[in-house]
Design an enzyme around this catalytic site. Structure first.
Site, PDB file in Angstrom:
ATOM      1  N   HIS A  76      -2.939  11.533  25.249  1.00 12.50           N
ATOM      2  CA  HIS A  76      -2.498  10.354  25.993  1.00 12.50           C
ATOM      3  C   HIS A  76      -3.469   9.222  25.693  1.00 12.50           C
ATOM      4  CE1 HIS A  76       0.934  11.561  28.539  1.00 12.50           C
ATOM      5  NE2 HIS A  76       0.469  12.757  28.319  1.00 12.50           N
ATOM      6  N   ASP A  86       8.023  13.580  27.845  1.00 14.15           N
ATOM      7  CA  ASP A  86       6.898  12.831  28.436  1.00 14.15           C
ATOM      8  C   ASP A  86       7.352  11.408  28.745  1.00 14.15           C
ATOM      9  OD1 ASP A  86       3.460  13.629  27.826  1.00 14.15           O
ATOM     10  OD2 ASP A  86       4.250  12.228  29.295  1.00 14.15           O
ATOM     11  N   TYR A 121      -4.670  13.295  36.035  1.00 19.11           N
ATOM     12  CA  TYR A 121      -3.385  13.672  35.409  1.00 19.11           C
ATOM     13  C   TYR A 121      -2.515  12.426  35.224  1.00 19.11           C
ATOM     14  CZ  TYR A 121       0.541  16.990  35.122  1.00 19.11           C
ATOM     15  OH  TYR A 121       1.608  17.745  34.730  1.00 19.11           O
ATOM     16  N   HIS A 178      -1.933  17.457  22.108  1.00 19.28           N
ATOM     17  CA  HIS A 178      -1.073  16.518  22.820  1.00 19.28           C
ATOM     18  C   HIS A 178      -1.979  15.479  23.472  1.00 19.28           C
ATOM     19  CE1 HIS A 178       2.359  15.526  25.693  1.00 19.28           C
ATOM     20  NE2 HIS A 178       1.343  15.186  26.443  1.00 19.28           N
ATOM     21  N   HIS A 180       8.819  10.477  32.268  1.00 18.83           N
ATOM     22  CA  HIS A 180       7.961   9.961  33.344  1.00 18.83           C
ATOM     23  C   HIS A 180       7.987   8.430  33.353  1.00 18.83           C
ATOM     24  CE1 HIS A 180       6.154  13.858  34.223  1.00 18.83           C
ATOM     25  NE2 HIS A 180       5.727  14.001  32.987  1.00 18.83           N
TER      26      HIS A 180
END
Ligand SMILES: C[C@H](O)CC(=O)C(=O)O
Ligand code: MN
Length: 336
Positions: free
Chosen positions: A197, A15, A286, A195, A18
């Site tokens: 964010h 991740d 997203y 998971h 990115h």
């Protein structure tokens, strides 16, 4: 008080890819894997941010071939399992077999949360190869809990050893997380993961909500390095879980030092909740669209937040990065 051991899977090198525009070097991988492994992190995911085969113009080209990075990780790790992410369609069985030959021990097979059915063959091959398998239901806020549970049950039936609820947009509230873990727990015989964010500042809180509801696997990134405003921060979660009495097997001082002295120096930007990341969280977009939206905004002279708002309205999902330029061009024309 915690009863069970929580397994942390660190995705700094996937991740986080990115957040560094897929520019990790073999030396970065060697240093980060060595530090996390020594701290006791049990699983380390290493792949292009969009999974095996992700290095493309659409998703961002890797500086170093991911297979070389995976090989470096396998060579360096003394204890931690090395995992790879696979999005069916972005990666194929060919890349999975290649990664297995290089020495991964786990594959995490990711689909849009309503499309678990595209992953059946990939789970089948992964089990044939003797890999531990994790199902990864992305943009999980887009399905109500019971429907998400149905998708998780499909992945279990294909051979998933664990299924993750993936808050790809960092938009979920703690109740959204616990409702989904509850729903999966009612239908699954296998462990559940989460998971998160941090686009709404809730990655740690949501991870705790997931654990309180019965999740035993949590994704994190050291220093939070990940898409959008990053993931649940490994060292912070280890600290919080130790306060709550949960076991992780990770040495808090060593993971703090890994964050400070190994990961921090390779970061392009600190993980903060800036205007674009907050827009992503508010709109349920997203997280990996953030950098693409910023680039498109610069190219067409439009505010990236307006691009992200429109993508949210259109309910764009993983793999629809090509919509970003179209939306930016339309907004630019409307501006005149
Ligand atoms: C391919 C995505 O980056 C997978 C992920 O980490 C997410 O959906 O969040
Ligand atoms: Mn993510």
């Amino acid at each position: 008080m915690g009863e069970q051991k929580i397994r942390i899977m660190d995705t700094t090198l996937r991740d986080g890819s990115h957040a560094v525009r897929h520019q990790f070097t073999k030396e970065n991988v060697r240093q980060i894997v060595q530090a996390l492994d020594e701290a006791g992190v049990p699983v380390i995911e290493v792949t292009h941010g969009d999974g095996l085969g992700g290095s493309t113009i659409q998703y961002g080209v890797s500086l170093v071939d991911e297979m070389e990075l995976i090989e470096e990780a396998v060579k360096t790790s003394k204890r931690a399992k090395i995992a790879a992410l696979l999005l069916p369609g972005v990666g194929t069985k060919k890349e999975l077999m290649q990664a297995k030959d290089i020495g991964i021990e786990m594959v995490r097979i990711a689909t849009q949360c309503s499309e678990a059915d595209v992953s059946q063959q990939h789970f089948g091959l992964a089990k044939e190869l003797g890999l531990e398998t994790v199902g990864f239901l992305m943009m999980a806020h887009m399905l109500p809990p019971e429907e998400l549970a149905e998708q998780a049950r499909l992945m279990e039936s294909y051979g998933a050893d664990t299924v993750y609820i993936v808050d790809s947009a960092g938009t979920m509230m703690p109740d959204d997380v616990s409702d989904r873990v509850d729903a999966l727990r009612k239908v699954l015989q296998i462990p559940i993961g989460f998971h998160g964010h941090n686009n709404m500042g809730l990655a740690i809180g949501n991870s705790i909500a997931a654990i309180k509801a019965g999740a035993l696997n949590i994704d994190t990134s050291t220093r939070g390095l990940g898409a959008g405003s990053g993931n649940t921060q490994t060292e912070v979660l280890v600290g919080v879980l130790s306060r709550l009495g949960y076991e992780t097997g990770i040495d808090l001082f060593k993971i703090m030092d890994a964050a400070e002295y190994i990961v921090n120096p390779v970061m392009h930007d600190q993980m903060i909740i800036n205007r674009d990341a907050l827009t992503i969280g508010c709109m349920g977009v997203y997280s990996t669209f953030l950098i693409h939206a910023k680039n498109a905004g610069e190219k067409f002279g439009v505010d990236p937040r307006n691009i992200l708002m429109e993508l949210g309205r259109r309910k764009a999902v993983a793999g629809q990065e090509d919509w970003i330029l179209d939306v930016a061009a339309e907004l630019s024309e409307m501006k005149g």
